[in-house]
Design a protein around this motif. Structure first.
Motif, short mmCIF file in Angstrom:
data_model
loop_
_atom_site.label_atom_id
_atom_site.label_comp_id
_atom_site.label_asym_id
_atom_site.label_seq_id
_atom_site.Cartn_x
_atom_site.Cartn_y
_atom_site.Cartn_z
N LEU A 1 50.76 -13.92 -5.86
CA LEU A 1 49.36 -14.18 -6.22
C LEU A 1 49.21 -14.48 -7.71
N ASP A 2 50.13 -13.95 -8.51
CA ASP A 2 50.09 -14.23 -9.94
C ASP A 2 50.54 -15.66 -10.24
N LEU A 3 51.33 -16.22 -9.34
CA LEU A 3 51.77 -17.60 -9.51
C LEU A 3 50.63 -18.56 -9.18
N GLN A 4 49.93 -18.26 -8.09
CA GLN A 4 48.74 -19.03 -7.70
C GLN A 4 47.90 -18.19 -6.76
N GLU A 5 46.63 -18.10 -7.04
CA GLU A 5 45.72 -17.33 -6.21
C GLU A 5 45.58 -17.95 -4.83
N SER A 6 45.37 -17.10 -3.84
CA SER A 6 45.11 -17.56 -2.48
C SER A 6 43.93 -16.76 -1.93
N GLN A 7 42.94 -17.47 -1.39
CA GLN A 7 41.79 -16.81 -0.79
C GLN A 7 42.05 -16.51 0.69
N LEU A 8 43.14 -17.01 1.19
CA LEU A 8 43.51 -16.79 2.59
C LEU A 8 44.44 -15.58 2.66
N GLU A 9 44.01 -14.53 3.32
CA GLU A 9 44.78 -13.30 3.37
C GLU A 9 46.14 -13.53 4.03
N PHE A 10 47.16 -12.87 3.49
CA PHE A 10 48.50 -12.98 4.05
C PHE A 10 49.25 -11.68 3.81
N SER A 11 50.34 -11.52 4.52
CA SER A 11 51.16 -10.31 4.35
C SER A 11 52.59 -10.70 4.04
N VAL A 12 53.29 -9.79 3.37
CA VAL A 12 54.71 -9.97 3.05
C VAL A 12 55.48 -8.81 3.66
N THR A 13 56.52 -9.14 4.41
CA THR A 13 57.32 -8.10 5.05
C THR A 13 58.81 -8.38 4.87
N MET A 14 59.50 -7.45 4.24
CA MET A 14 60.97 -7.52 4.23
C MET A 14 61.46 -6.88 5.52
N THR A 15 62.18 -7.67 6.31
CA THR A 15 62.54 -7.24 7.67
C THR A 15 63.64 -6.20 7.69
N GLY A 16 64.39 -6.09 6.59
CA GLY A 16 65.53 -5.17 6.61
C GLY A 16 66.67 -5.69 7.45
N LYS A 17 66.62 -7.00 7.75
CA LYS A 17 67.63 -7.60 8.61
C LYS A 17 68.40 -8.70 7.88
N GLU A 18 69.49 -9.11 8.50
CA GLU A 18 70.27 -10.24 8.05
C GLU A 18 70.16 -11.33 9.10
N SER A 19 70.01 -12.57 8.67
CA SER A 19 69.90 -13.68 9.60
C SER A 19 70.84 -14.80 9.17
N THR B 1 49.52 -16.17 11.99
CA THR B 1 49.24 -14.78 11.60
C THR B 1 49.30 -14.57 10.09
N ARG B 2 49.62 -15.65 9.33
CA ARG B 2 49.71 -15.59 7.87
C ARG B 2 50.74 -14.56 7.39
N GLU B 3 51.86 -14.53 8.07
CA GLU B 3 52.92 -13.57 7.72
C GLU B 3 54.08 -14.27 7.01
N ILE B 4 54.52 -13.67 5.91
CA ILE B 4 55.74 -14.09 5.24
C ILE B 4 56.81 -13.05 5.55
N LEU B 5 57.84 -13.48 6.25
CA LEU B 5 58.94 -12.58 6.62
C LEU B 5 60.17 -12.93 5.79
N LEU B 6 60.78 -11.93 5.18
CA LEU B 6 61.94 -12.13 4.33
C LEU B 6 63.10 -11.30 4.85
N HIS B 7 64.17 -11.98 5.22
CA HIS B 7 65.36 -11.26 5.71
C HIS B 7 66.17 -10.81 4.50
N ASN B 8 65.77 -9.70 3.93
CA ASN B 8 66.29 -9.28 2.63
C ASN B 8 67.77 -8.90 2.63
N LYS B 9 68.35 -8.67 3.80
CA LYS B 9 69.79 -8.38 3.85
C LYS B 9 70.62 -9.63 3.56
#
Length: 269
Positions: A11-29, A40-48
């Protein structure tokens, strides 16, 4: 980093008025590093998949770019959910993504630091000097040879198109691009063939100079193309709409013809 910190950074990079979520899945892909779900406005990150926060941030910004473009499309559709394009990684996407990466670098969230690998830094200089620049010089010379071949074909009453197709076995679009590039000054060769094609496509000297300055300052090719396209559209919005109308009319005509063919085929079965 946790989910909330990542979201705050985005959000500090660019504001968004559209609600979204960020989830680190704890998985490897093995397939993808991250994913954006527009419904669903979801950002999923496979942090492994990542060894460092820097790698994680790169992917987070990538997926956030999808979200921002989704927001733009919803606004353009008057608040309605637009149909999601099959091709999401367009030139506009990459230009916007690279712009966000630059902001992230300026704010200290992300870095592209070749000094972390002296060998990579040295190899980069080698690639630029021994491959990118010589390739640009070669394409300049190649284009001049094609121009001469065109002249000789005309003198011999030989169709130049047939010469390209069946003697050189060279696609006509490639030949046209190489020929245009050959008209550029020799000093442009250091930018490489693909960047030279961008410059050669610009007719106005001032536009060509702006594109050249952008490339030399480190802007990505996609960013330069998007910049020049936006400038052109802003200069003549009517021309943009007329061009879109022509494209849509052609598409409708082609689809209508195809539909008639399908209906006739079905009627004969």
């Amino acid at each position: 980093m946790d989910n909330e910190k990542i979201k705050t950074m985005l959000l500090d990079l660019q504001e968004s008025q559209l609600e979204f979520s960020v989830t680190m899945t704890g998985k490897e892909s093995k397939r993808v590093n991250g994913l954006y779900k527009p419904d669903t406005r979801e950002i999923l990150l496979h942090n492994k998949n990542f060894k460092t926060d820097n790698e994680l941030i790169y992917t987070a910004i990538h997926e956030y770019t999808h979200h921002l473009i989704n927001e733009e499309q919803i606004e353009a559709a008057g608040g309605r959910e637009p149909p999601h394009q099959a091709k999401s990684h367009t030139n506009y996407f990459w230009a916007k993504f690279h712009g966000l990466l630059e902001i992230a670098e300026q704010k200290g969230y992300y870095k592209l630091d070749l000094s972390l690998s002296p060998e990579l830094d040295s190899l980069t200089k080698e690639i630029r000097e021994q491959y990118i620049k010589p390739n640009g010089v070669l394409m300049l010379e190649f284009g001049k040879k094609l121009i001469r071949a065109h002249e000789l074909c005309e003198d011999a009453n030989i169709r130049y198109e047939d010469y390209l197709d069946r003697v050189l076995c060279l696609p006509r679009t490639t030949a046209a691009s190489v020929t245009k590039v050959s008209l550029l000054p020799p000093e442009d060769a250091s930018m490489g063939f693909d960047n030279m094609k961008i410059l050669a496509s610009l007719k106005k000297p001032d536009e060509r100079q702006k594109a050249q300055d952008a490339i030399q300052s480190g802007k990505s090719p996609d960013s330069v193309i998007a910049m020049m396209k936006k400038k052109s559209e802003n200069a003549d919005p009517r021309a943009k709409l007329e061009k879109e109308r022509a494209r849509l009319t052609k598409t409708i005509s082609e689809l209508t013809t195809r539909l008639e063919y399908v209906e006739e085929s079905l009627a004969q079965m």
